[in-house]
Enzyme design. Sequence first.
Site, PDB file in Angstrom:
ATOM      1  N   ASP A   1      59.319  30.156 -14.441  1.00  0.00           N
ATOM      2  CA  ASP A   1      58.111  30.400 -13.671  1.00  0.00           C
ATOM      3  C   ASP A   1      57.319  29.099 -13.604  1.00  0.00           C
ATOM      4  O   ASP A   1      57.575  28.153 -14.346  1.00  0.00           O
ATOM      5  CB  ASP A   1      57.306  31.575 -14.247  1.00  0.00           C
ATOM      6  CG  ASP A   1      56.810  31.348 -15.655  1.00  0.00           C
ATOM      7  OD1 ASP A   1      56.138  30.319 -15.892  1.00  0.00           O
ATOM      8  OD2 ASP A   1      57.067  32.192 -16.512  1.00  0.00           O
ATOM      9  N   ARG A   2      56.356  29.032 -12.720  1.00  0.00           N
ATOM     10  CA  ARG A   2      55.659  27.777 -12.485  1.00  0.00           C
ATOM     11  C   ARG A   2      54.834  27.312 -13.673  1.00  0.00           C
ATOM     12  O   ARG A   2      54.462  26.154 -13.746  1.00  0.00           O
ATOM     13  CB  ARG A   2      54.784  27.869 -11.235  1.00  0.00           C
ATOM     14  CG  ARG A   2      53.603  28.776 -11.392  1.00  0.00           C
ATOM     15  CD  ARG A   2      52.626  28.643 -10.239  1.00  0.00           C
ATOM     16  NE  ARG A   2      51.476  29.476 -10.475  1.00  0.00           N
ATOM     17  CZ  ARG A   2      50.436  29.120 -11.229  1.00  0.00           C
ATOM     18  NH1 ARG A   2      50.420  27.944 -11.798  1.00  0.00           N
ATOM     19  NH2 ARG A   2      49.434  29.953 -11.408  1.00  0.00           N
TER      20      ARG A   2
END
Length: 174
Positions: free
Chosen positions: A32-33
């Site tokens: 995920d970012r």
Amino acid sequence: MNVLSQFTDDGHWPGLKRWLDLPGVYPAGRLDRDSEGLLLLTNDGALQARITDPAHKWPKTYLVQVEGTPTDEQLQKLEQGVTLKDGPTLPAQITRIDPPDLWLRDPPVRVRKTVPDAWLRIILREGRNRQVRRMTAHVDLPTLRLVRIAIGPVGLDDLAPGEWRDIDPKIATV
């Protein structure tokens, strides 16, 4: 961090194409970012499937900074598997570790003098969306920092953020 593990931007966050011009190459697994660390890229669809298909159960190893001081009971729950909204997780390997020697995070993790934190090594054999974060939150240990250091036999080793190296495609036989 703050980069999507896909080549296209999504309108809010940049994709890998801003840094890598590699047509025909795709991520094998995602981060995920908010997460950091190892991302495998391949142009071999069969290898991508082997790495990401839960049936093959490739271990994914993470260094996780959590808020709070983990109790034996909390760690035991994580090891046995917890039940999330999308069902029970497989058992995980959990080890308390000393703070690792990592690169600086941008932005840095907010330090709260009155709230302790701890580091764990977590090894999973599945890869649900934001799974580590959801698992640690489930046992009241919110994740502050998440760094993937290995997927199966491939480790981050001494790669710095933004660096890459070729690996032997024979890893697919693992």
